[in-house]
Motif scaffolding. Sequence first.
Motif, PDB file in Angstrom:
ATOM      1  N   ASP A  37      12.082 -23.109  -9.801  1.00  0.00           N
ATOM      2  CA  ASP A  37      11.761 -23.783 -11.050  1.00  0.00           C
ATOM      3  C   ASP A  37      11.057 -22.849 -12.015  1.00  0.00           C
ATOM      4  OD1 ASP A  37      12.791 -26.269 -10.231  1.00  0.00           O
ATOM      5  OD2 ASP A  37      10.952 -26.702  -9.126  1.00  0.00           O
ATOM      6  N   GLY A  38      10.894 -21.603 -11.619  1.00  0.00           N
ATOM      7  CA  GLY A  38      10.188 -20.650 -12.468  1.00  0.00           C
ATOM      8  C   GLY A  38      10.626 -19.244 -12.150  1.00  0.00           C
ATOM      9  N   PRO A  39       9.792 -18.267 -12.427  1.00  0.00           N
ATOM     10  CA  PRO A  39      10.146 -16.869 -12.181  1.00  0.00           C
ATOM     11  C   PRO A  39      10.425 -16.607 -10.697  1.00  0.00           C
ATOM     12  CG  PRO A  39       8.176 -17.030 -13.547  1.00  0.00           C
ATOM     13  CD  PRO A  39       8.447 -18.403 -13.024  1.00  0.00           C
ATOM     14  N   VAL A  40      11.303 -15.679 -10.442  1.00  0.00           N
ATOM     15  CA  VAL A  40      11.602 -15.253  -9.077  1.00  0.00           C
ATOM     16  C   VAL A  40      10.545 -14.233  -8.654  1.00  0.00           C
ATOM     17  CG1 VAL A  40      13.275 -14.119  -7.575  1.00  0.00           C
ATOM     18  CG2 VAL A  40      14.055 -15.633  -9.405  1.00  0.00           C
ATOM     19  N   GLU A  41       9.890 -14.471  -7.534  1.00  0.00           N
ATOM     20  CA  GLU A  41       8.872 -13.556  -7.032  1.00  0.00           C
ATOM     21  C   GLU A  41       9.476 -12.613  -6.003  1.00  0.00           C
ATOM     22  OE1 GLU A  41       5.213 -15.102  -5.636  1.00  0.00           O
ATOM     23  OE2 GLU A  41       4.710 -16.118  -7.515  1.00  0.00           O
ATOM     24  N   VAL A  42       9.108 -11.344  -6.105  1.00  0.00           N
ATOM     25  CA  VAL A  42       9.564 -10.332  -5.154  1.00  0.00           C
ATOM     26  C   VAL A  42       8.351  -9.574  -4.635  1.00  0.00           C
ATOM     27  CG1 VAL A  42      10.991  -8.285  -4.787  1.00  0.00           C
ATOM     28  CG2 VAL A  42      11.766 -10.071  -6.356  1.00  0.00           C
ATOM     29  N   GLU A  43       8.143  -9.629  -3.340  1.00  0.00           N
ATOM     30  CA  GLU A  43       7.029  -8.916  -2.714  1.00  0.00           C
ATOM     31  C   GLU A  43       7.411  -7.439  -2.546  1.00  0.00           C
ATOM     32  OE1 GLU A  43       4.146  -9.618   1.221  1.00  0.00           O
ATOM     33  OE2 GLU A  43       6.017 -10.730   0.958  1.00  0.00           O
ATOM     34  N   PHE A  44       6.502  -6.542  -2.923  1.00  0.00           N
ATOM     35  CA  PHE A  44       6.761  -5.101  -2.919  1.00  0.00           C
ATOM     36  C   PHE A  44       5.671  -4.399  -2.114  1.00  0.00           C
ATOM     37  CE2 PHE A  44       6.513  -1.147  -5.921  1.00  0.00           C
ATOM     38  CZ  PHE A  44       7.056  -0.342  -4.932  1.00  0.00           C
ATOM     39  N   TRP A  45       6.024  -3.944  -0.909  1.00  0.00           N
ATOM     40  CA  TRP A  45       5.078  -3.204  -0.072  1.00  0.00           C
ATOM     41  C   TRP A  45       5.114  -1.720  -0.456  1.00  0.00           C
ATOM     42  CZ3 TRP A  45       5.483  -4.947   5.757  1.00  0.00           C
ATOM     43  CH2 TRP A  45       5.068  -6.279   5.861  1.00  0.00           C
ATOM     44  N   HIS A  46       3.942  -1.125  -0.565  1.00  0.00           N
ATOM     45  CA  HIS A  46       3.895   0.297  -0.916  1.00  0.00           C
ATOM     46  C   HIS A  46       2.740   0.988  -0.204  1.00  0.00           C
ATOM     47  CE1 HIS A  46       0.311   0.143  -3.559  1.00  0.00           C
ATOM     48  NE2 HIS A  46       0.728  -1.065  -3.884  1.00  0.00           N
ATOM     49  N   GLY A  47       2.739   2.315  -0.270  1.00  0.00           N
ATOM     50  CA  GLY A  47       1.705   3.124   0.372  1.00  0.00           C
ATOM     51  C   GLY A  47       0.917   3.964  -0.609  1.00  0.00           C
ATOM     52  N   MET A  48       0.855   3.544  -1.864  1.00  0.00           N
ATOM     53  CA  MET A  48       0.140   4.289  -2.890  1.00  0.00           C
ATOM     54  C   MET A  48      -1.331   3.877  -2.913  1.00  0.00           C
ATOM     55  SD  MET A  48       2.448   6.239  -4.729  1.00  0.00           S
ATOM     56  CE  MET A  48       2.628   6.861  -3.049  1.00  0.00           C
ATOM     57  N   ALA A  49      -2.205   4.767  -2.504  1.00  0.00           N
ATOM     58  CA  ALA A  49      -3.638   4.476  -2.465  1.00  0.00           C
ATOM     59  C   ALA A  49      -4.349   5.101  -3.657  1.00  0.00           C
ATOM     60  CB  ALA A  49      -4.233   5.007  -1.162  1.00  0.00           C
ATOM     61  N   GLY A  50      -5.601   4.723  -3.866  1.00  0.00           N
ATOM     62  CA  GLY A  50      -6.440   5.329  -4.888  1.00  0.00           C
ATOM     63  C   GLY A  50      -5.869   5.221  -6.287  1.00  0.00           C
ATOM     64  N   GLY A  51      -5.938   6.345  -7.014  1.00  0.00           N
ATOM     65  CA  GLY A  51      -5.461   6.366  -8.390  1.00  0.00           C
ATOM     66  C   GLY A  51      -3.966   6.118  -8.507  1.00  0.00           C
ATOM     67  N   LEU A  52      -3.202   6.564  -7.505  1.00  0.00           N
ATOM     68  CA  LEU A  52      -1.765   6.320  -7.527  1.00  0.00           C
ATOM     69  C   LEU A  52      -1.485   4.824  -7.447  1.00  0.00           C
ATOM     70  CD1 LEU A  52      -0.490   9.141  -5.124  1.00  0.00           C
ATOM     71  CD2 LEU A  52      -0.316   9.080  -7.619  1.00  0.00           C
ATOM     72  N   GLY A  53      -2.239   4.139  -6.592  1.00  0.00           N
ATOM     73  CA  GLY A  53      -2.072   2.703  -6.463  1.00  0.00           C
ATOM     74  C   GLY A  53      -2.441   1.970  -7.750  1.00  0.00           C
ATOM     75  N   GLU A  54      -3.496   2.434  -8.402  1.00  0.00           N
ATOM     76  CA  GLU A  54      -3.903   1.810  -9.668  1.00  0.00           C
ATOM     77  C   GLU A  54      -2.826   2.003 -10.733  1.00  0.00           C
ATOM     78  OE1 GLU A  54      -7.618   3.569 -10.638  1.00  0.00           O
ATOM     79  OE2 GLU A  54      -8.697   2.699  -8.925  1.00  0.00           O
ATOM     80  N   THR A  55      -2.241   3.198 -10.776  1.00  0.00           N
ATOM     81  CA  THR A  55      -1.174   3.457 -11.740  1.00  0.00           C
ATOM     82  C   THR A  55       0.033   2.571 -11.462  1.00  0.00           C
ATOM     83  OG1 THR A  55      -1.864   5.756 -12.041  1.00  0.00           O
ATOM     84  CG2 THR A  55       0.398   5.223 -12.640  1.00  0.00           C
ATOM     85  N   LEU A  56       0.375   2.430 -10.180  1.00  0.00           N
ATOM     86  CA  LEU A  56       1.509   1.579  -9.817  1.00  0.00           C
ATOM     87  C   LEU A  56       1.237   0.119 -10.177  1.00  0.00           C
ATOM     88  CD1 LEU A  56       4.211   1.030  -8.499  1.00  0.00           C
ATOM     89  CD2 LEU A  56       3.071   1.023  -6.277  1.00  0.00           C
ATOM     90  N   ASP A  57       0.026  -0.347  -9.894  1.00  0.00           N
ATOM     91  CA  ASP A  57      -0.321  -1.737 -10.229  1.00  0.00           C
ATOM     92  C   ASP A  57      -0.216  -1.986 -11.728  1.00  0.00           C
ATOM     93  OD1 ASP A  57      -0.769  -2.407  -7.595  1.00  0.00           O
ATOM     94  OD2 ASP A  57      -2.945  -2.172  -7.688  1.00  0.00           O
ATOM     95  N   GLU A  58      -0.648  -1.022 -12.535  1.00  0.00           N
ATOM     96  CA  GLU A  58      -0.565  -1.168 -13.986  1.00  0.00           C
ATOM     97  C   GLU A  58       0.889  -1.221 -14.445  1.00  0.00           C
ATOM     98  OE1 GLU A  58      -2.735   2.031 -15.686  1.00  0.00           O
ATOM     99  OE2 GLU A  58      -4.680   1.383 -14.894  1.00  0.00           O
TER     100      GLU A  58
END
Length: 444
Positions: A37-58
Amino acid sequence: MKKIMPIVSMGFCVSLLAACGGSDEAASDGTSPQVTDGPVEVEFWHGMAGGLGETLDELVQEYNDSQEDVIIVPEFQGTYEELLTKFRSVGGTQDSPGLVQVFEIGTKYMAESGHVTPIQDWIDRDGYDITQLEENILSYYTVDDDLYSMPFNSSTPALYYNKEAFTEAGLDPEQPPETLAEIKEAAEALTKDGQYGFSILGYGWFFEQLLATQGVDYVNMDNGRSGDATEATFNGEEGQRVFEWINDMHDEETFGYFGQVWDDIRAAFQAEQVAMILDSSAGIKETVETASFDVGVGFIPHADEAERNGVVIGGGSIWMANGISEEEQEAAFEFLKYLQTPEVQAEWHVNTGYFAIHPDAYEQSIVQQEHENIPQLRAPIEQLQETIPSTATQGALISVFPESRQHVVTALENMLQGTDPKEALDQAAEGTNRAIEVYNRSNQ
């Protein structure tokens, strides 16, 4: 990071509306279609920690904010090894994520796992032009002419060197050594009290690169690409040449060994305890910006007896799980296409140091400005683009790669403690052969 609007195809929007209306079409796995009934959610597992993870989240947040049809849910799952272990436990079940990042040496396992949909399936369905992306990056993840996963965080090794130390030693800081012999000669000139001339991390990836740039395979069966590899070939003349080169410098006390931890060898370089190291291209920006001296970057060295063949891509790629609904797969593919746009790849390259998968990203103004500020970033890009395509530079496909890498590191450390170079490397090959045999027998 600035807002970047993705291009979502009309067909995708129509299919989502059909899903919302309760289409009778079965999902790709034979189960009932998911009605949303709304947006399709897709779970995305990753291994980016620290600043790399923050960049990916953004980056993911910007994508989610830019359209209303898809929500990507990024979830950090630990190191590459931890992430793959977790996926092995849930692959093919309802607990599987829709997208999962895997390091490059997990490629064979993932391709044979039965838990993924090759990205090629959606490339063909969508008519997506894969030729616009960097061929020498795509090649690693291409198996039997099909692209199995979408490249994401891609890097290669590069030579880092202290320009000021070069000047003090009477070497040209604008002409880094290019061959094994030139490295050896420069290391002798650079070595002084408290400073070694050269070092390599205790990590099998660097040995693989020094082998590939000589144009030879790591294992048989065309590096495992024409069939399942049955034995290691890395202990041939070319591999022995690399071990003997390191051993000679160690005997001459111009080579310093700082162990298997990335931070330790990087700290030694920053502290001017070693003047030249091999490191990942993804670390150039941080090293240049934090070093107290002028850092130079060059190609990895090649054997004097062989022409430079280039490098094998490292890093990771993103795989699509096959246990999710067709709507989720289509949503996942739209996100993967978004990641490859020149604008997004430009942001990713500037913020992380990883290669741009789409070469047009290098023409973006933010990249050109970054390269003007940090010209050292250009060397590994040129090194990659000059790489000669072959099974050697495409990279090996073996499911026991992590174990094999550790055998090589053990051999390296045994050699530095006095074992004959050929004997040490032969032991690593024997260990790899046993692991391959066990794996192949268990998967017959």
